[in-house]
Design an enzyme around this catalytic site. Structure first.
Site, PDB file in Angstrom:
ATOM      1  CE  LYS A  63       8.373   1.729  13.079  1.00  0.00           C
ATOM      2  NZ  LYS A  63       8.926   0.633  12.257  1.00  0.00           N
ATOM      3  CB  SER A  88      -0.079   0.214  11.080  1.00  0.00           C
ATOM      4  OG  SER A  88       0.913   0.269  12.092  1.00  0.00           O
TER       5      SER A  88
END
Length: 334
Positions: A63, A88
Site C-alpha cells: 500500500k 482497515s
C-alpha cells in the site's frame, strides 16, 4: 480470454505511462522489494514460483506505493492542508507514513475491529485515528465530514487513479526482473493492486495471465466476473481482514477486462499457506498476504497450470502486518 482492445486500455484509470510516471515519482522513497524462491514449494506447485515480498515494503505492505504516488503528487498548497483516508489498516498506515515524510497532517478513519497492530502503526506514524463502524458508507461519510472540517485531500484506498498507478509499479519491477513470467497471482480486495499490475503487465506482455485471489467469504470479484456486472457484498466473513473490500467504479472495469480468472480459497487454505510461508520461506505474512500461495497450491490453479502451460508464476506476498497474539488462534487445527 481477456479484452486487450487498445482503445479501451486507454480509457482505464491507469495506463502504462501513468504507472511509469508513478515509478519515477516514488522510486526515491519505496523499496524495490526482493524476490524469494523455494525448491520445496516449486515441487508442490509443479512450477517455478517467485514470491514478490511486499511485506518488506515500507509500512509492511504494498500500500505504501499507491499512497506515496497519491500524496506526493499533491501540489504543496493543497498538501499543506493534510490528507484523509479510510482503511482497515495497511493503506491507513501507508498514508500516515507518507504524510509524516512530507510533514503534513493525516486523518485516518478506521473500523472499530481493525487489527491492533495496524492501528498502532497509524498512531506511530503520527496519524490521527477516527474509529467508525465497518460499513463502507459510514467510513466514506466520516471522510467527507473530515474534509469539510479540515480542507484536507481524500486519498481513496483503491478507487483512485493515483493509487492504482502506484500499485502498478510492482508489475514493472516483476517483468523487468522476470521477463519469462507466464502468470501473476494477486490477492484482491478493492482492486487497486490487481488493476495496476494488470495494466502494466498486459501492456508489456499481453500473453501473460493474471489470476486474482479472494476468500470464499468475500468473493465479490468472482461473483462480478460471473455476472458480468459489479456485485457489492453487504457482508463478508474471512480472517483475511485486508481482503474484505469491494471493487469500485475505477477498478471494476480493469478487473472485468484484464483479469483472466479469479480463484477463491478457504480460510483454512489461507492459514496453511501462512504456515508454509513461515516454515519454508521464513517470512511472516498476514492472512491476506498468504492468499496467493493458497491459490497456487489449490487444484483450481493446478488445472490452469496444465491448461496454459504455466511454468513461471509470480505470487504477491502483499503484507506482513499480523497481530502476533492471534497466531495461535490461526494455527489451531491447521
Amino acid at each position: 480470454m481477456v479484452n486487450l482492445d487498445k482503445a479501451k486500455m486507454e480509457e482505464y484509470a491507469a495506463s502504462l505511462s501513468s504507472i511509469q510516471e508513478a515509478q519515477r515519482r516514488i522510486s526515491p522513497f519505496v523499496q524495490e522489494t526482493p524476490l524469494l524462491t523455494s525448491s520445496s514449494l516449486d515441487h508442490l506447485a509443479q512450477a517455478n514460483l517467485y514470491f514478490k515480498c511486499e511485506l518488506f515494503q515500507r509500512g509492511g505492505a504494498y500500500k505504501f506505493r499507491g499512497a506515496s504516488n497519491a500524496v506526493l503528487s499533491l501540489p504543496d498548497d493543497v498538501a499543506s492542508k493534510g490528507v484523509i483516508t479510510h482503511s482497515s489498516g495497511n493503506h491507513a498506515a501507508a498514508v500516515a507514513l507518507v504524510a509524516k515524510m512530507r510533514g503534513i497532517p493525516a486523518w485516518i478513519v478506521m473500523p472499530h475491529n481493525a487489527p491492533k497492530c495496524k492501528v498502532e502503526s497509524v498512531k506511530r506514524y503520527g496519524g490521527s485515528v477516527c474509529f467508525v463502524e465497518r460499513c463502507m458508507d459510514t467510513r466514506e461519510e466520516a471522510c467527507r465530514k473530515l474534509q469539510a472540517e479540515t480542507g484536507g485531500s481524500i486519498i481513496h484506498p483503491f478507487n483512485d487513479a493515483r493509487t492504482i498507478s502506484g500499485q502498478g509499479t510492482i508489475g514493472l519491477e516483476l517483468l523487468e526482473k522476470l521477463p519469462q513470467l507466464d502468470a501473476i497471482v494477486v490477492p484482491i480486495s478493492g482492486g487497486s493492486l490487481i488493476s495496476g499490475i494488470s495494466v502494466a503487465a498486459k501492456a508489456i506482455k499481453p500473453a501473460i495471465k493474471i489470476f486474482g485471489v479472494e476468500p470464499t467469504g468475500a468473493d465479490d470479484v468472482a461473483q462480478s466476473k460471473a455476472a458480468g456486472k459489479l456485485v457489492i457484498l453487504s457482508q463478508t466473513s474471512t480472517i483475511a481482514d485486508a481482503l474484505r473490500g469491494n471493487l469500485g467504479p475505477l477498478t471494476w472495469p480493469i478487473a472485468r477486462d484484464l483479469v483472466d480468472d479469479v480463484i477463491t480459497v478457504s480460510d483454512e487454505e489461507i492459514v496453511r499457506a501462512m504456515r508454509m510461508c513461515y516454515e519454508i520461506l521464513k517470512v511472516v505474512v498476514e492472512p491476506s498476504g498468504a492468499a496467493g500461495l493458497a491459490a497456487v497450491l489449490s487444484t483450481k490453479v493446478q488445472s490452469k497450470r496444465t491448461e496454459f502451460e504455466l511454468k513461471h508464476i509470480a505470487i504477491i506476498l502483499t503484507g506482513g502486518n499480523v497481530d502476533l497474539s492471534l497466531l495461535s488462534d490461526f494455527f489451531k487445527g491447521n
